[in-house]
Design an enzyme around this catalytic site. Structure first.
Site, PDB file in Angstrom:
ATOM      1  N   LYS A 111      -1.373   6.828   3.383  1.00  0.00           N
ATOM      2  CA  LYS A 111      -1.048   5.877   4.446  1.00  0.00           C
ATOM      3  C   LYS A 111       0.128   6.305   5.319  1.00  0.00           C
ATOM      4  O   LYS A 111       0.283   5.805   6.429  1.00  0.00           O
ATOM      5  CB  LYS A 111      -0.775   4.475   3.862  1.00  0.00           C
ATOM      6  CG  LYS A 111      -2.030   3.843   3.252  1.00  0.00           C
ATOM      7  CD  LYS A 111      -1.932   2.339   3.108  1.00  0.00           C
ATOM      8  CE  LYS A 111      -3.268   1.779   2.638  1.00  0.00           C
ATOM      9  NZ  LYS A 111      -3.247   0.358   2.347  1.00  0.00           N
ATOM     10  N   LYS A 192     -13.552   4.864   0.108  1.00  0.00           N
ATOM     11  CA  LYS A 192     -13.792   3.568  -0.541  1.00  0.00           C
ATOM     12  C   LYS A 192     -14.041   2.489   0.514  1.00  0.00           C
ATOM     13  O   LYS A 192     -13.545   2.589   1.646  1.00  0.00           O
ATOM     14  CB  LYS A 192     -12.645   3.181  -1.474  1.00  0.00           C
ATOM     15  CG  LYS A 192     -11.370   2.763  -0.791  1.00  0.00           C
ATOM     16  CD  LYS A 192     -10.443   2.068  -1.766  1.00  0.00           C
ATOM     17  CE  LYS A 192      -9.353   1.344  -0.972  1.00  0.00           C
ATOM     18  NZ  LYS A 192      -8.619   0.342  -1.684  1.00  0.00           N
ATOM     19  N   LYS A 195     -11.047  -3.003   3.791  1.00  0.00           N
ATOM     20  CA  LYS A 195     -10.930  -4.092   4.767  1.00  0.00           C
ATOM     21  C   LYS A 195     -10.513  -3.559   6.116  1.00  0.00           C
ATOM     22  O   LYS A 195     -10.789  -4.167   7.137  1.00  0.00           O
ATOM     23  CB  LYS A 195      -9.801  -5.039   4.331  1.00  0.00           C
ATOM     24  CG  LYS A 195     -10.094  -5.888   3.167  1.00  0.00           C
ATOM     25  CD  LYS A 195      -8.991  -6.936   3.059  1.00  0.00           C
ATOM     26  CE  LYS A 195      -8.487  -7.062   1.644  1.00  0.00           C
ATOM     27  NZ  LYS A 195      -7.136  -6.548   1.452  1.00  0.00           N
TER      28      LYS A 195
HETATM   29  P1  ATP Z   1      -8.251  -2.200   1.879  1.00  0.00           P
HETATM   30  O1  ATP Z   1      -9.634  -2.612   1.510  1.00  0.00           O
HETATM   31  O2  ATP Z   1      -7.801  -2.749   3.199  1.00  0.00           O
HETATM   32  O3  ATP Z   1      -7.986  -0.759   1.681  1.00  0.00           O
HETATM   33  P2  ATP Z   1      -6.638  -2.587  -0.375  1.00  0.00           P
HETATM   34  O4  ATP Z   1      -7.138  -1.394  -1.066  1.00  0.00           O
HETATM   35  O5  ATP Z   1      -5.239  -2.640   0.034  1.00  0.00           O
HETATM   36  O6  ATP Z   1      -7.446  -3.023   0.855  1.00  0.00           O
HETATM   37  P3  ATP Z   1      -6.496  -5.075  -1.773  1.00  0.00           P
HETATM   38  O7  ATP Z   1      -6.964  -6.141  -0.927  1.00  0.00           O
HETATM   39  O8  ATP Z   1      -5.067  -5.060  -2.050  1.00  0.00           O
HETATM   40  O9  ATP Z   1      -7.087  -3.705  -1.307  1.00  0.00           O
HETATM   41  O10 ATP Z   1      -7.317  -5.013  -3.099  1.00  0.00           O
HETATM   42  C1  ATP Z   1      -7.613  -6.078  -3.898  1.00  0.00           C
HETATM   43  C2  ATP Z   1      -8.333  -5.587  -5.127  1.00  0.00           C
HETATM   44  O11 ATP Z   1      -9.601  -5.046  -4.767  1.00  0.00           O
HETATM   45  C3  ATP Z   1      -7.626  -4.469  -5.906  1.00  0.00           C
HETATM   46  O12 ATP Z   1      -7.744  -4.731  -7.279  1.00  0.00           O
HETATM   47  C4  ATP Z   1      -8.377  -3.209  -5.538  1.00  0.00           C
HETATM   48  O13 ATP Z   1      -8.348  -2.281  -6.568  1.00  0.00           O
HETATM   49  C5  ATP Z   1      -9.772  -3.758  -5.338  1.00  0.00           C
HETATM   50  N1  ATP Z   1     -10.516  -2.938  -4.380  1.00  0.00           N
HETATM   51  C6  ATP Z   1     -10.214  -2.693  -3.086  1.00  0.00           C
HETATM   52  N2  ATP Z   1     -11.157  -1.914  -2.513  1.00  0.00           N
HETATM   53  C7  ATP Z   1     -12.080  -1.672  -3.495  1.00  0.00           C
HETATM   54  C8  ATP Z   1     -13.307  -0.923  -3.553  1.00  0.00           C
HETATM   55  N3  ATP Z   1     -13.786  -0.301  -2.495  1.00  0.00           N
HETATM   56  N4  ATP Z   1     -13.987  -0.893  -4.720  1.00  0.00           N
HETATM   57  C9  ATP Z   1     -13.541  -1.541  -5.798  1.00  0.00           C
HETATM   58  N5  ATP Z   1     -12.392  -2.261  -5.813  1.00  0.00           N
HETATM   59  C10 ATP Z   1     -11.669  -2.320  -4.695  1.00  0.00           C
END
Ligand code: ATP
Ligand code: LTN
Length: 326
Positions: A111, A192, A195
């Site tokens: 990031k 992955k 969001k």
């Molecule tokens: P972003 O999707 O914007 O990258 P992030 O990774 O910051 O968001 P959070 O919203 O903080 O994600 O994640 C909430 C939970 O969802 C965490 O436990 C994370 O491990 C899980 N998570 C996020 N993306 C995935 C994915 N693609 N597959 C499985 N678990 C996920």
């Protein structure tokens, strides 16, 4: 009863990856654990946020927690910045962490893009996360596998403090779901599902309309072989779709291979659309009920009070062991 803590950032609408990687476990765990689920708004401001949007996303995520089945009678649900102990403990743990170990965090590297202007909050993000967890004497942390490195850092910090001072912290365990632990982007299965990705068809949001779900799945990247076979390395696109299909339907990957023998990706995708639409419909319904209700605010205020009472005790113990304050 073992204590569970986890958090999600209010940075946009949650997607299938968040649900299968995290929220689904939140709901399962509350049956036989003491669960604390947090909306981590202070983590969200490690990158710039519009204040109005952030407020609204906090309430969206809280509503989604409740919509997928988190039950405020069984679990504590609250907003991180409503409990001051997170910021307090974060500073104390910052003083116990090394710049070297924080520099090795892959999320920070990804990031910050090696820029001088990378926000310091992005660098110390894992320390705030460790504070979230240690503040509640947490035993188990359900997260997606992308958080493994952060959980290990949290364990290292807890052990370091325990070894150099009086035993202060419970050393927590991460709990990673095997299947579905990492849902990949539909348009690029090497990334992955996220969001924040620009292409909305890279993800399925939990509140997506059936027509959007259909479009995103039908457009999903596969390969030219046309055979439904699980092979993450050579066939990451169809393997990711099979993974989603498997967790939503309860069918094993090998059963899916048998069921779709001789059929094409089109047939498979059409069925996956139906399964996904059916799985998400109740979430959307419940969300509409709860998002603008007074109940939501009451639940979050009550959650902050209950979480705050636990946090205060930990902070008092930590300050005592560090010799801080009067
Ligand atoms: P972003 O999707 O914007 O990258 P992030 O990774 O910051 O968001 P959070 O919203 O903080 O994600 O994640 C909430 C939970 O969802 C965490 O436990 C994370 O491990 C899980 N998570 C996020 N993306 C995935 C994915 N693609 N597959 C499985 N678990 C996920
Ligand atoms: N970094 C996590 C969100 C998070 C978290 C936590 C998860 C912040 N604090 C404490 C579990 C426990 C993420 O999923 N991006």
């Amino acid at each position: 009863m073992k204590r569970v803590f986890s958090g999600v950032q209010p940075t946009g609408n949650l997607h299938l990856g968040n649900y299968l990687g995290a929220l689904k476990q939140f709901v399962e765990l509350q049956e036989d654990h003491e669960c604390i689920y947090c909306i981590v708004d202070m983590h969200a401001i490690t990158v710039p946020q519009d204040p109005k949007e952030l407020k609204s996303h906090i309430l969206d995520v809280a509503s989604l927690y409740l919509s997928v089945g988190v039950d405020p009678k069984k679990s504590i649900v609250f907003v991180q910045s409503d409990v001051p102990g997170h910021a307090e403990l974060s500073w104390i743990l910052t003083c116990c962490s090394y710049t070297g170990e924080l520099s090795r965090m892959t999320q920070f590297k990804a990031k910050s893009h090696n820029k001088e202007s990378a926000p310091t909050g992005l660098f110390t993000y894992p320390v705030l996360m460790a504070a979230d967890i240690l503040l509640y004497d947490t035993d188990v942390v359900p997260v997606g596998t992308d958080q493994r490195q952060h959980i290990e850092l949290c364990r290292d910090l807890a052990t370091r403090v325990n070894n150099t001072r009086k035993k202060t912290f419970v050393v927590p365990e991460g709990r990673y779901l095997k299947e579905g632990a990492r849902i990949m982007a539909l348009d690029d299965p090497t990334q992955k599902m996220s969001k924040s990705a620009e292409n909305i068809h890279s993800r399925i949001s939990l509140l997506d309309e059936p027509s959007k779900i259909k479009k995103s799945i039908m457009k999903a990247t596969t390969d030219s072989e046309g055979i439904i076979r699980f092979d993450q390395e050579n066939k990451p696109g169809i393997s990711n779709l099979m993974n989603i299909y498997s967790v939503l339907s309860g069918k094993s990957l090998s059963d899916l291979e048998k069921e779709y023998e001789g059929k094409g990706y089109g047939d498979f995708k059409k069925d996956l659309v139906e399964i996904t639409v059916d799985a998400l419909a109740p979430f959307r319904e419940k969300f509409e009920e709860i998002r603008y209700s007074e109940d939501l605010i009451r639940i979050l205020k009550d959650g902050a009070e209950r979480a705050g009472a636990i946090a205060e005790k930990t902070i008092a113990r930590v300050k005592e062991n560090f010799g801080l304050g009067l």
